[in-house]
Design an enzyme around this catalytic site. Structure first.
Site, PDB file in Angstrom:
ATOM      1  N   SER A  38      38.784  28.086  32.510  1.00 34.42           N
ATOM      2  CA  SER A  38      37.616  28.930  32.297  1.00 34.42           C
ATOM      3  C   SER A  38      36.331  28.100  32.232  1.00 34.42           C
ATOM      4  O   SER A  38      36.013  27.389  33.170  1.00 34.42           O
ATOM      5  CB  SER A  38      37.830  29.765  31.029  1.00 34.42           C
ATOM      6  OG  SER A  38      36.924  30.829  30.958  1.00 34.42           O
ATOM      7  N   ASP A 167      42.188  34.980  34.433  1.00 36.51           N
ATOM      8  CA  ASP A 167      41.802  33.941  33.470  1.00 36.51           C
ATOM      9  C   ASP A 167      42.903  32.908  33.199  1.00 36.51           C
ATOM     10  O   ASP A 167      44.004  33.249  32.760  1.00 36.51           O
ATOM     11  CB  ASP A 167      41.423  34.645  32.167  1.00 36.51           C
ATOM     12  CG  ASP A 167      40.892  33.698  31.108  1.00 36.51           C
ATOM     13  OD1 ASP A 167      40.722  32.508  31.389  1.00 36.51           O
ATOM     14  OD2 ASP A 167      40.648  34.176  29.986  1.00 36.51           O
TER      15      ASP A 167
END
Length: 293
Positions: A38, A167
């Site tokens: 991320s 993610d």
């Protein structure tokens, strides 16, 4: 001695990564490999491209200096035609196109492919249908970073290499384990944080969702730490900041400023100890560690 650094996910909290990278620059140390999830993948890509940490700091502060600047960059991510709109998946309430957002905020000097980076980089994503983590380290860089940062509630999933990716923090929020076997000395920076407050306040639906995600990721990180920890772990105090608090970038950097010297001292001690164990000491570290510094 091959140094590896893992930069974890945490949204705006990940600006604290910059302090550890500045410590490496201060010491003249260059990682042999970087892994990131991320925001860790985003900042890691900038550093792997050859940007000094101070330049990454300056660029991000300019990006988030005001709401007007942020809105202007987000406006650039809109589809410019009906055909582009339809090929982009159409209208989805509350979900942005992660790749477009990454393109709008990524420093222009960052290359388009992994192969053009100066330092090898591994970007963590989650293969949604295979129910597995995957490390991306070749081909198109921006789609990989977009996948790693694609928080499901905010960004739509990313299609890449025939897979649907979301993610990277869902499966591997702090990928220091990916450095094992390729690096002799590993550093991990955990900026996940967690929900803060007391029992007098009920969180909003969004706060509950993000907080629950943070708790899950912290459980994953803590389990991994018990099994095979990195050589050095840094956990700056970032829990008081929200995942999307990028407009508080300067405040986050100032509040965590002590991490730079903390990291520098810890890395100096560890590297110096290893080099002494092999009967040698780096002249650069020897000068940096002298009382006259």
């Amino acid at each position: 001695m091959r140094l590896g650094i893992a930069l974890g996910g945490g949204g705006a909290r990940g600006l604290a990564h910059i302090h550890v990278l500045e410590a490496l620059d201060d010491l003249g140390l260059r990682p042999a490999r970087i892994t990131g999830s991320s925001i860790g993948a985003i900042i890691g890509a900038g550093y792997a491209s050859g940007m000094p940490a101070r330049d990454i700091r300056a660029y991000l502060l300019d990006c988030f200096i005001s709401p007007r600047i942020v809105i202007g960059r987000l406006w650039q991510t809109r589809p410019v035609s009906l055909q582009e709109f339809l090929s982009d998946g159409g209208f989805r309430i509350g979900q942005l196109n992660a790749r477009r957002v990454i393109m709008a905020f990524m420093p222009p000097d960052v290359p388009l492919t992994f192969e053009a980076l100066e330092i090898p980089l591994g970007v963590m994503a989650t293969d949604f249908y295979a129910r597995a983590e995957c490390e991306l380290d070749e081909g198109d860089l921006r789609s990989a970073i977009a996948a790693s940062a694609a928080i499901p509630a905010i960004f739509r999933p990313v299609r890449r290499d025939g897979r649907v990716l979301v993610d990277g923090g869902i499966y591997n929020p702090l990928p220091f384990d990916r450095l094992k076997g390729t690096c002799d000395f590993t550093i991990a920076v955990d900026v996940n944080g967690g929900p803060e407050g007391d029992n007098s306040r009920i969180p909003t639906p969004m706060q509950a969702m993000i907080g629950a995600s943070q708790l899950t990721m912290q459980s994953i990180i803590d389990t991994k730490l018990m099994i095979s920890p990195p050589d050095l772990l840094f956990r700056p105090a970032v829990s008081s900041y929200g995942v999307l608090d990028f407009l508080r970038s300067r405040e986050i950097l100032e509040a965590t400023d002590g991490l730079r010297d903390e990291a520098k001292r810890a890395i100096e001690r560890h590297v110096e100890g290893r080099l002494k164990g092999h009967g040698r000491l780096s002249p650069r570290l020897e000068a940096a560690a002298s009382p006259s510094r």
